[in-house]
Design an enzyme around this catalytic site. Structure first.
Site, PDB file in Angstrom:
ATOM      1  N   HIS A  25      -4.269   0.162  -5.974  1.00 58.17           N
ATOM      2  CA  HIS A  25      -4.784   0.341  -4.611  1.00 58.17           C
ATOM      3  C   HIS A  25      -4.619   1.777  -4.133  1.00 58.17           C
ATOM      4  O   HIS A  25      -3.659   2.463  -4.486  1.00 58.17           O
ATOM      5  CB  HIS A  25      -4.187  -0.671  -3.635  1.00 58.17           C
ATOM      6  N   ASP A  73      -4.731   2.771  -0.782  1.00 57.81           N
ATOM      7  CA  ASP A  73      -4.100   2.984   0.525  1.00 57.81           C
ATOM      8  C   ASP A  73      -2.585   3.070   0.400  1.00 57.81           C
ATOM      9  O   ASP A  73      -2.007   2.649  -0.606  1.00 57.81           O
ATOM     10  CB  ASP A  73      -4.477   1.863   1.500  1.00 57.81           C
ATOM     11  N   GLU A  92      -4.765  -2.750   0.432  1.00 54.02           N
ATOM     12  CA  GLU A  92      -3.841  -3.718  -0.150  1.00 54.02           C
ATOM     13  C   GLU A  92      -2.619  -3.904   0.733  1.00 54.02           C
ATOM     14  O   GLU A  92      -2.098  -5.000   0.892  1.00 54.02           O
ATOM     15  CB  GLU A  92      -3.398  -3.256  -1.547  1.00 54.02           C
ATOM     16  N   GLU A  93      -2.158  -2.806   1.321  1.00 52.12           N
ATOM     17  CA  GLU A  93      -0.907  -2.848   2.093  1.00 52.12           C
ATOM     18  C   GLU A  93      -1.025  -3.692   3.357  1.00 52.12           C
ATOM     19  O   GLU A  93      -0.021  -4.057   3.946  1.00 52.12           O
ATOM     20  CB  GLU A  93      -0.469  -1.421   2.462  1.00 52.12           C
ATOM     21  N   ASP A 102       0.861  -2.070 -10.004  1.00 49.88           N
ATOM     22  CA  ASP A 102       1.349  -1.951  -8.625  1.00 49.88           C
ATOM     23  C   ASP A 102       2.788  -2.434  -8.493  1.00 49.88           C
ATOM     24  O   ASP A 102       3.240  -2.767  -7.402  1.00 49.88           O
ATOM     25  CB  ASP A 102       0.413  -2.747  -7.687  1.00 49.88           C
ATOM     26  N   HIS A 105       7.455   2.503   0.616  1.00 46.18           N
ATOM     27  CA  HIS A 105       7.058   2.406   2.032  1.00 46.18           C
ATOM     28  C   HIS A 105       7.879   3.262   2.987  1.00 46.18           C
ATOM     29  O   HIS A 105       7.792   3.097   4.191  1.00 46.18           O
ATOM     30  CB  HIS A 105       7.064   0.950   2.552  1.00 46.18           C
TER      31      HIS A 105
HETATM   32 ZN    ZN Z   1       1.427  -1.491  -3.715  1.00 45.45          ZN
END
Ligand code: ZN
Length: 432
Positions: free
Chosen positions: A88, A90, A183-184, A206, A388
């Protein structure tokens, strides 16, 4: 073909790509209802599509919803069914992903990394660091997240494509490359044209730490509680007012703390309030519920409904509604129907000298949703840690190992997966 002699080349390529991709601002936005949720995700989509064309691919598309879909035709002598690799584009909206300024720590000495702006990576707190003494580690500068989740996955797939272009003798089936937006925020495959894909099996790049493999994830529900209060001047409200803020507070206080993310790990699930907005006239609570067993998720949804019922009875002038929506389901059972998916994966990881770690993921991925939609999709490590937030970091070696894992799966797939393998049925209607 032994990949060992190509390690230096892969290292240079994947690191250069990673450092470039993380600088592209691609934060998604859970409050937007467009796809992609932020137009800036197109910036990376177009860069990647351009680079794939430069690598000689002719079948490259950026869809109107921001998906990059590209195909590498099978090696002439390979008849195995196609396979897709996804990552992903994003990054999580929890932390800034703008002006990412990665720091490179070569020949890591095993000590404390003072990343900056109060962020410190100390091996006593993050013991995974100890596995990478002598390696190159990439961190943030302390002001943003890094975006290894999931630009490491993007860089690894791109490096694998480049390798295939330079080694036309390397055996591989038709390879579909899919880079997804959003995705997030749990919408990574919402607008993916699954019925147009050639593949019926996929892998997402991922996951986290080197060696980790995930074929089991949470069942996930989102619960929205809407509390319509009843307002009257506070000076003359006795026996009449229904205060939405107070009711929201009571509901949250009644959630069992032993079933919170802060109090659980391993196979235990939880309730997690993620957002509260409003005033005493009208308040809303957003919650997520997670568990590996669907019955446990249902039990928790029922508990919230009971709480809402009780609060409704105590506050007859309020109007409290609970809406629960399924986000994704545990992918374990569907993946198990095609045992070669995990067999080839663990064999590939082992063959490059890494020990596979098969852990259930306390989260979900595009792979979980894709699995439900009919493409069984295990998740493979992309190499990053502390996702994150500004403490995110990634060892370059892990990105190289991940790239080698992709290439090795392709080779084993060519040799082992029979052309007439029964294929799963695509179920696009599962899409939310
Ligand atoms: Zn991820």
């Amino acid at each position: 073909m032994n990949l060992q002699p190509h390690r230096d080349f892969l290292t240079e390529d994947v690191q250069e790509r990673f450092l470039r991709y993380v600088r592209v601002h691609t934060t998604s936005d859970r409050h937007a209802d467009t796809t992609p949720s932020t137009q800036r995700q197109f910036d990376l989509a177009h860069i990647l599509a351009g680079e794939l064309r430069d690598l000689g691919l002719t079948d490259v598309t950026v869809t109107e919803f921001g998906y990059v879909i590209a195909r590498v035709p099978a090696h002439d002598e390979v008849n195995a069914p196609p396979v897709a690799f996804l990552a992903h584009m994003d990054t999580a909206p929890d932390s800034s992903g703008e002006d990412v300024n990665p720091r490179i720590w070569e020949n890591y000495d095993g000590g404390v990394l003072t990343v900056g702006h109060g962020i410190v990576l100390d091996p006593t707190e993050y013991p995974d660091l100890r596995d990478f003494v002598g390696e190159t580690i990439i961190t943030t500068d302390g002001t943003t997240l890094l975006g290894a989740d999931d630009k490491a996955g993007v860089a690894e797939i791109m490096a694998a494509v480049r390798f295939l272009g330079q080694h036309p003798e390397y055996p591989h089936p038709e390879l579909e490359i899919i880079f997804t937006p959003d995705e997030e925020i749990g919408r990574g495959v919402d607008k993916l044209p699954v019925t147009e894909l050639h593949s019926r099996f996929a892998y997402t790049m991922d996951g986290g730490k080197e060696g980790s493999v995930e074929a089991e994830c949470f069942n996930a529900y989102r619960v929205h509680v809407d509390i319509q209060g009843y307002l009257i001047h506070p000076g003359s409200a006795r026996g009449k007012m229904a205060n939405a803020v107070t009711i929201a507070g009571r509901l949250l206080a009644a959630l069992p703390q032993s079933e919170s993310p802060e109090a659980t790990d391993g196979r235990y699930g939880f309730y997690c309030p993620v957002e509260i907005t409003g005033d005493y006239g009208h308040a809303r609570i957003e919650m997520i519920i997670r568990d590996f067993e669907i019955d446990e998720v249902r039990r928790r949804v029922a508990y919230i409904e009971k709480l809402a019922d009780a609060l409704q009875t105590a506050n007859p002038r309020a109007r409290i509604t609970v809406t629960a929506t399924q986000q994704y389901l545990n992918m374990r059972d569907r993946i198990a129907e095609y045992p070669f998916l995990l067999e080839l994966l663990t064999e590939a990881i082992t063959s490059i000298g890494v020990t596979p770690i098969l852990d259930p993921i306390r989260g979900g991925t595009d792979g979980a949703r894709l699995t439900e939609m009919g493409l069984p999709t295990p998740n493979i490590f992309a190499g990053g840690l502390n996702f994150h937030g500004p403490a995110e970091w990634i060892p370059v070696r892990s990105m190289v190992r991940a790239t080698e894992t992709i290439l090795t799966i392709l080779r084993l797939w060519s040799e082992r997966v029979a052309p007439d393998t029964p294929l799963p049925t695509v179920r696009p209607e599962v899409r939310a």
